[in-house]
Scaffold this motif. Structure first.
Motif, short mmCIF file in Angstrom:
data_model
loop_
_atom_site.label_atom_id
_atom_site.label_comp_id
_atom_site.label_asym_id
_atom_site.label_seq_id
_atom_site.Cartn_x
_atom_site.Cartn_y
_atom_site.Cartn_z
N UNK A 188 59.72 25.30 45.18
CA UNK A 188 59.18 25.42 46.55
C UNK A 188 58.37 26.70 46.74
N UNK A 189 58.91 27.84 46.29
CA UNK A 189 58.21 29.11 46.58
C UNK A 189 56.84 29.13 45.92
N UNK A 190 56.77 28.60 44.71
CA UNK A 190 55.47 28.57 44.01
C UNK A 190 54.53 27.56 44.69
N UNK A 191 55.10 26.43 45.08
CA UNK A 191 54.30 25.40 45.75
C UNK A 191 53.71 25.96 47.05
N UNK A 193 53.10 29.07 47.81
CA UNK A 193 52.04 30.06 47.48
C UNK A 193 50.73 29.33 47.17
N UNK A 194 50.85 28.24 46.42
CA UNK A 194 49.66 27.46 46.05
C UNK A 194 49.05 26.81 47.30
N UNK A 195 49.92 26.28 48.17
CA UNK A 195 49.43 25.64 49.40
C UNK A 195 48.72 26.67 50.29
N UNK A 196 49.32 27.86 50.39
CA UNK A 196 48.72 28.91 51.22
C UNK A 196 47.33 29.29 50.67
N UNK A 197 47.23 29.39 49.34
CA UNK A 197 45.92 29.71 48.72
C UNK A 197 44.93 28.56 48.96
N UNK A 198 45.45 27.34 48.95
CA UNK A 198 44.57 26.18 49.18
C UNK A 198 44.06 26.16 50.63
N UNK A 199 44.92 26.60 51.57
CA UNK A 199 44.48 26.73 52.97
C UNK A 199 43.33 27.72 53.05
N UNK A 200 43.46 28.84 52.31
CA UNK A 200 42.37 29.83 52.30
C UNK A 200 41.10 29.23 51.72
N UNK A 201 41.24 28.44 50.63
CA UNK A 201 40.06 27.78 50.03
C UNK A 201 39.40 26.86 51.05
N UNK A 202 40.23 26.10 51.75
CA UNK A 202 39.71 25.13 52.73
C UNK A 202 38.93 25.87 53.81
N UNK A 203 39.53 26.96 54.28
CA UNK A 203 38.89 27.72 55.36
C UNK A 203 37.57 28.35 54.90
N UNK A 204 37.57 28.85 53.65
CA UNK A 204 36.34 29.47 53.11
C UNK A 204 35.23 28.42 53.07
N UNK A 205 35.59 27.21 52.63
CA UNK A 205 34.60 26.13 52.51
C UNK A 205 34.11 25.70 53.88
N UNK A 206 35.05 25.46 54.78
CA UNK A 206 34.72 24.95 56.11
C UNK A 206 33.89 25.96 56.91
N UNK A 207 34.29 27.23 56.85
CA UNK A 207 33.60 28.21 57.70
C UNK A 207 32.24 28.62 57.14
N UNK A 208 32.00 28.39 55.83
CA UNK A 208 30.69 28.80 55.28
C UNK A 208 29.73 27.61 55.17
N UNK A 209 30.25 26.40 55.37
CA UNK A 209 29.41 25.23 55.17
C UNK A 209 28.95 24.66 56.51
#
Ligand SMILES: NC(=O)C1=CN([C@@H]2O[C@H](COP(=O)(O)OP(=O)(O)OC[C@H]3O[C@@H](n4cnc5c(N)ncnc54)[C@H](OP(=O)(O)O)[C@@H]3O)[C@@H](O)[C@H]2O)C=CC1
Ligand SMILES: O=C(O)[C@@H]1CCC=N1
Length: 271
Positions: A188-191, A193-209
């Motif tokens: 769970x803890x690793x999952x 962390x990965x989900x949180x990083x994926x949220x950041x990826x999503x936000x980077x994509x959405x806000x720059x596109x």
């Protein structure tokens, strides 16, 4: 920047006090809340409401909406009419705040809990007779703990549904994704962390596109690939409808709280 007084040092009052550039003067009916906050933030503790109001020109109300009716008479006794106010209470209209506080220097905020990380998204609206000076001060307070959006007060309920409350929906989504990861064999803890990083990826994509979110999602779906299988499962589970229903539920509750606050004031005026 002039010092801000804060009444209520719980989840939100505490989060805001931690992110302000200057020292806030705070008061909470529970002294343990102030002690705990003192360990995390540079604050001054007021010994009472009287002490707080004697030392600041602007006060941020961060108590639960249902506490406000018992607080107003105490604040009026301390000449609330001579102060400027910011309220973060959900469902309490500017007109009610202005009448109860006997001051038109009132700005309403709807922030979110990420204020503790200076990453809140805050809607603000001012009373129609509020001075430009107080609006500018309130805006600078909101900007000190994240982004601020000027909204019409009648958009506040919808804003709660897509931001103030929605941060909880998004956290629940992160938990659900992480549990999916656990099912697939990732602890769970690793999952998480990965989900949180994926949220950041999503936000980077959405806000720059400039692309629509659906267009971006379609780019992730390879023909006959993995993503489309998951997208079909979301669709079968009525994902969009469930999320829209969650937003609508928070929005409707906020509107009902506003109606109740207006009605209570109407009744007390008739007495
Ligand atoms: N939580 C959130 O994410 C958000 C909350 N808001 C709004 O922020 C406000 C505060 O919410 P939240 O921080 O979650 O609530 P909390 O209950 O965490 O904090 C409120 C604090 O005020 C204290 N308090 C109660 N009565 C008084 C009083 N008469 N004088 C001084 N302090 C008092 C409470 O003490 P005790 O616990 O002993 O009662 C508590 O410490 C609400 O109006 C809410 O609508 C807005 C946006 C987001
Ligand atoms: O749940 C609530 O009523 C508060 C307001 C928005 C977020 N939390």
């Amino acid at each position: 920047m002039q010092k801000l007084g804060i009444i209520g040092c719980g989840n939100m009052g505490g989060a805001i006090a931690r992110s302000l550039p200057g020292k806030a003067i705070v008061y909470d009916s529970d002294p343990r809340k102030v002690e705990d906050l003192n360990k995390l933030a540079d604050i001054e503790a007021a010994s009472s409401l009287e002490d707080l109001l004697a030392n600041v020109e602007c006060i941020l109300l961060a108590v639960k909406p249902q506490i406000l009716p018992s607080l107003y008479p105490l604040l009026r006794k301390q000449q609330s009419s001579k102060k400027a106010w910011i309220s973060i209470a959900a469902g309490v209209p500017l007109s009610v705040l202005a009448k109860e506080l006997e001051s038109e220097q009132v700005v309403r905020f709807m922030p979110n809990i990420a204020a503790s990380q200076k990453a809140a998204v805050t809607a603000y609206a001012a009373h129609q007779n509020c001075s430009e000076e107080h609006i500018a001060y309130a805006r600078s307070i909101a900007q000190s703990f994240g982004q601020a959006f000027a909204l019409n007060e009648n958009q506040f309920s919808a804003f709660i549904g897509i931001s103030g409350s929605a941060i909880a929906f998004m956290l629940q989504f992160c938990h659900a994704l992480s549990m999916g990861g656990v099912k697939g064999g990732i602890p769970y803890s690793q999952a998480l962390e990965i989900v949180s990083a994926t949220m950041n990826s999503t936000n980077a994509l959405l806000s720059s596109s400039k692309s629509h979110p659906v267009e971006l999602a379609t780019m992730v779906c390879s023909a006959g690939g993995t993503t489309i299988e998951g997208m079909q499962a979301l669709s079968e589970g009525a994902f969009d409808a469930v999320v829209m229903h969650a937003v609508q539920s928070s929005c409707e509750k906020s509107k009902a709280m506003e109606d109740r606050a207006l009605l209570a004031q109407e009744i007390s005026e008739k007495r």
